[in-house]
Design a protein around this motif. Structure first.
Motif, PDB file in Angstrom:
ATOM      1  N   THR A  92      41.775 -26.746  98.957  1.00 13.86           N
ATOM      2  CA  THR A  92      42.208 -27.577  97.766  1.00 13.86           C
ATOM      3  C   THR A  92      43.855 -28.018  98.041  1.00 13.86           C
ATOM      4  OG1 THR A  92      43.455 -25.705  96.554  1.00 13.86           O
ATOM      5  CG2 THR A  92      40.911 -25.864  96.219  1.00 13.86           C
ATOM      6  N   LEU A  94      46.481 -27.501  96.339  1.00 13.94           N
ATOM      7  CA  LEU A  94      47.427 -26.600  96.137  1.00 13.94           C
ATOM      8  C   LEU A  94      47.612 -25.797  97.481  1.00 13.94           C
ATOM      9  CD1 LEU A  94      49.593 -25.163  94.465  1.00 13.94           C
ATOM     10  CD2 LEU A  94      47.647 -23.831  93.707  1.00 13.94           C
ATOM     11  N   GLU A  95      46.195 -25.318  98.036  1.00 14.70           N
ATOM     12  CA  GLU A  95      46.156 -24.664  99.297  1.00 14.70           C
ATOM     13  C   GLU A  95      46.778 -25.220 100.475  1.00 14.70           C
ATOM     14  OE1 GLU A  95      42.118 -22.086  98.303  1.00 14.70           O
ATOM     15  OE2 GLU A  95      41.911 -23.802  99.147  1.00 14.70           O
ATOM     16  N   ARG A  97      49.132 -27.553 100.332  1.00 11.83           N
ATOM     17  CA  ARG A  97      50.734 -27.553 100.247  1.00 11.83           C
ATOM     18  C   ARG A  97      51.156 -26.231 100.821  1.00 11.83           C
ATOM     19  NH1 ARG A  97      49.576 -30.388  95.435  1.00 11.83           N
ATOM     20  NH2 ARG A  97      49.771 -28.897  94.160  1.00 11.83           N
ATOM     21  N   THR A  98      50.385 -25.003 100.282  1.00  9.84           N
ATOM     22  CA  THR A  98      50.965 -23.946 100.687  1.00  9.84           C
ATOM     23  C   THR A  98      50.922 -23.637 102.342  1.00  9.84           C
ATOM     24  OG1 THR A  98      50.486 -22.773  98.598  1.00  9.84           O
ATOM     25  CG2 THR A  98      50.685 -21.505 100.503  1.00  9.84           C
ATOM     26  N   GLU A 115      42.950 -15.940  99.313  1.00  9.30           N
ATOM     27  CA  GLU A 115      42.555 -16.847  98.420  1.00  9.30           C
ATOM     28  C   GLU A 115      41.028 -16.680  98.278  1.00  9.30           C
ATOM     29  OE1 GLU A 115      44.027 -19.589  96.545  1.00  9.30           O
ATOM     30  OE2 GLU A 115      45.642 -17.868  96.837  1.00  9.30           O
TER      31      GLU A 115
END
Length: 291
Positions: A92, A94-95, A97-98, A115
């Motif tokens: 995703t 968000l994932e 970006r992390t 996750e």
């Protein structure tokens, strides 16, 4: 006053009685024939059922229980499709970006493992286990409840997914539901166990075996200072009296998919000691008992 019946009438009455007697005799004969046929059919049915029961017992003894195997085969086919979809799914936003912020592959693998463990439902497909020594390949599910293990080998809820440092334990049946772990007693030191998760491939090398009481959960899930895999199944065959544990140490990891993103250049497979992640407290949630 006594009435005399003419001889002709007496003859008709006699013939009528004989006709009724013959009809009654035929009806009784037909009933006896029907009863014999019913008993014969019942005997044949019982014989067939007896043969099937014996055949089921023989097949279970020599191979595995065939009725539950049909159910598990259908579940494995469905789970294989779900696992392929999970493997194709991109991280995703968000994932991603992390992942970009994480410094190395080990950190990214650990993040993706956590996750997946967080979002996967009980009984859902999360990976695939292959053991070349005994020729098995099964989709692995999350959880070890009775319902979970009917679908395939399951990861103990007390232990992390592969990629997070520590002990990952997997339970499986030995006589029912395709009997995925029937022959794990044949594993010896040096044999490989391969786990493919959507985010990485893990290679474990068998180090030993141990038989413990079914209440000794800690023997299967205990931390030992390095990443390892523990396989758990009932022993002896057809009994839940003990648990057979097979221990294997993580010897290599190859990242897949998003675990490679963020890396500046391709890297060789990680060694087991490269994994760094916080350990979790041990718990004892209720589980099914593999057999």
């Amino acid at each position: 006053m006594l009435q005399l019946v003419p001889a002709r009438s007496r003859g008709r009455i006699s013939r009528s009685r004989r006709a009724r007697a013959r009809m009654l005799e035929r009806a009784l004969a037909a009933r006896r024939t029907l009863r014999r046929r019913a008993l014969s059919g019942l005997g044949l049915l019982l014989t067939v059922l007896g043969v099937l029961v014996v055949a089921d017992a023989v097949v279970t003894l020599l191979w595995q229980e065939p009725i539950s195997a049909l159910y598990a085969k259908a579940r494995q086919d469905r789970l294989s499709g779900a696992l392929r979809a999970e493997e194709r799914a991109a991280p995703t936003a968000l994932e991603r970006r992390t992942l970009i912020k994480l410094p190395d592959q080990a950190s990214r693998i650990s993040f993706l493992a956590s996750e997946l463990e967080h979002r996967a439902r009980e009984g859902s497909a999360v990976g695939r286990i292959r053991i070349p020594r005994i020729g098995i390949s099964f989709v692995v599910v999350k959880g070890t409840s009775s319902a979970d293990l009917r679908s395939g080998p399951g990861i103990f809820p007390e232990t992390p997914f592969p990629g997070v440092a520590g002990t990952t334990a997997i339970a499986g049946h030995r006589t029912t539901y395709l009997a995925p772990f029937r022959h794990i007693d044949r594993l010896h030191a040096g044999n490989r166990i391969l786990l493919r998760m959507p985010y990485a491939r893990f290679t474990y090398t068998v180090t030993g075996k141990r038989v413990v009481a079914p209440t000794n959960v800690r023997a299967a899930i205990a931390e030992v200072g390095y990443s390892r895999l523990v396989l758990s199944a009932c022993t002896p065959l057809f009994s839940a009296a003990k648990r057979l544990l097979v221990f294997a140490r993580l010897t290599a990891t190859a990242p897949l998919s998003g675990a490679r993103s963020g890396a500046r250049s391709p890297r060789a497979p990680l060694r087991a000691h490269a994994h760094r992640a916080a350990r979790r407290p041990l718990g004892h949630p209720r589980r099914g008992r593999p057999s």
